[in-house]
Design an enzyme around this catalytic site. Structure first.
Site, PDB file in Angstrom:
ATOM      1  N   ARG A 237       0.864  -1.186   0.000  1.00 55.30           N
ATOM      2  CA  ARG A 237       0.000   0.000   0.000  1.00 55.30           C
ATOM      3  C   ARG A 237       0.895   1.228   0.000  1.00 55.30           C
ATOM      4  NH1 ARG A 237      -4.826  -1.576  -1.513  1.00 55.30           N
ATOM      5  NH2 ARG A 237      -5.937   0.041  -0.355  1.00 55.30           N
ATOM      6  N   GLU A 266      -2.319   8.118  -4.304  1.00 52.94           N
ATOM      7  CA  GLU A 266      -2.760   7.572  -5.588  1.00 52.94           C
ATOM      8  C   GLU A 266      -4.257   7.670  -5.823  1.00 52.94           C
ATOM      9  OE1 GLU A 266      -3.450   2.870  -5.103  1.00 52.94           O
ATOM     10  OE2 GLU A 266      -1.382   3.477  -4.841  1.00 52.94           O
ATOM     11  N   HIS A 297      -0.795   1.000  -9.775  1.00 49.46           N
ATOM     12  CA  HIS A 297      -1.502  -0.009  -8.972  1.00 49.46           C
ATOM     13  C   HIS A 297      -2.168  -1.043  -9.882  1.00 49.46           C
ATOM     14  CE1 HIS A 297      -3.106  -0.399  -4.623  1.00 49.46           C
ATOM     15  NE2 HIS A 297      -2.962  -1.585  -5.168  1.00 49.46           N
TER      16      HIS A 297
END
Length: 332
Positions: A237, A266, A297
């Site tokens: 993360r 993000e 991601h």
């Protein structure tokens, strides 16, 4: 039963339709995310699945879900930090995630980042493109994976798959984990504490959840303990790593490179098409560095993973509606 999926991407549609046809249930597909402005779409449905890149922290959303008789919220991801667990609990909602959708997908992306950086590909590219310099410069001599020490921080399913891959390639694998896994122990040469990993590892790859104890787990003090030629890989993360401290460490040559599939800020731009002026400064600075590789991601984006993310999420919703227990339920 009638289920509704929010944040649906085109790649998920075939698998949602496949599940609906197989089970005989109705699945409504909504491209928009679950927000206060879309919450009324839930009325009349029995269960909800989300793929959320922004927080679901508005009390009005949870109150409406309770009003509509919804008993659960399911995310089609392993991470569930987008939910407010206190609000979910107080409104009688069970939360599920997809804890295992394809550990290999993330592990392979981490390896891809590491190999790109280890073999100095970005640096070669910068010289070729910017300076028409194609020389075999001695300062770009690289290492081979088999003589590297790789530290896996977090030895769950993804960390375990990562350990298997690196061990198969001949690397020395060390692991930082709360419990020495019996399943993955054959792929680990030593279980160590974080300080040992920082000082010994040539590649450090992160696979921990985001919690109060892991937020900013890697910041200035940790970077200063790492080898100057070490590479950091974050497949976990974004907020596990302090981005500003990472940029400073890269500029100061405290570490050699970073491979990032996730960043702390993000949610404002990953998975979206945004205006250039809306792209954060930290991202712009990172991608200009030849010893950094950033992906938005997308480590999960394989056919196997996407199918599992959709269908495991829908299976768990259906089970909870029927009053059954599911292994992916988050325990408050």
């Amino acid at each position: 039963m009638k289920l509704i999926m929010f944040g649906v991407d085109d790649k998920e549609v075939p698998y949602a339709k496949e599940w609906a046809a197989k089970t005989g249930n109705e699945v409504k597909l909504v491209k928009e995310q679950l927000t206060a402005s879309t919450i009324d779409l839930v009325e009349g449905f029995d269960g909800i699945s989300v793929l959320q890149t922004s927080k679901i922290d508005d009390p009005a959303i949870y109150a409406k879900l309770k009003q509509f008789g919804i008993k659960q919220l399911s995310t089609r991801t392993a991470g569930f930090d987008m939910f407010d667990l206190d609000l979910a609990k107080s409104n009688g909602l069970k939360i599920t995630n997809v804890s295992i959708y394809s550990p290999r997908a993330i592990a392979e992306m981490g390896l891809t980042h590491a190999m790109y950086l280890l073999r100095r590909i970005g640096e070669f590219k910068e010289r070729m493109v910017n300076d028409a310099d194609f020389r075999w410069s001695k300062d770009l001599v690289s290492n081979e994976i088999y003589n590297q020490t790789v530290a896996i921080v977090g030895l769950g399913h993804i960390g375990g798959a990562t350990a298997q891959i690196y061990k198969a390639l001949g690397a020395r694998v060390i692991a930082v984990t709360r419990e020495a896994s019996v399943i993955y122990a054959p792929y680990v040469d030593a279980f160590v504490d974080l300080e040992t990993a920082l000082t010994e590892a040539d590649i450090i790859t992160l696979h921990v959840p985001l919690t109060s104890s892991t937020e900013n787990m890697f910041a200035a003090p940790q970077f200063k303990q790492m080898k100057n030629n070490a590479i950091l890989i974050n497949m976990a993360r974004g907020k596990v790593v302090n981005t500003n401290d990472l940029i400073a460490a890269l500029k100061n040559h405290e570490i050699a490179g970073a491979g990032l599939d996730t960043l702390g800020d993000e949610t404002t731009y990953f998975s979206k098409k945004v205006s250039p002026e809306d792209v954060p400064a930290d991202f712009k600075e990172l991608v200009e560095m030849p010893n950094v590789v950033v992906t938005p991601h997308v480590a999960f984006m394989t056919t196997t993973a996407v199918r599992n993310m959709v269908q495991v999420s829908l299976n768990d919703i259906a089970a909870i509606i029927k009053g059954k227990n599911v292994k992916n339920e988050i325990r408050f």
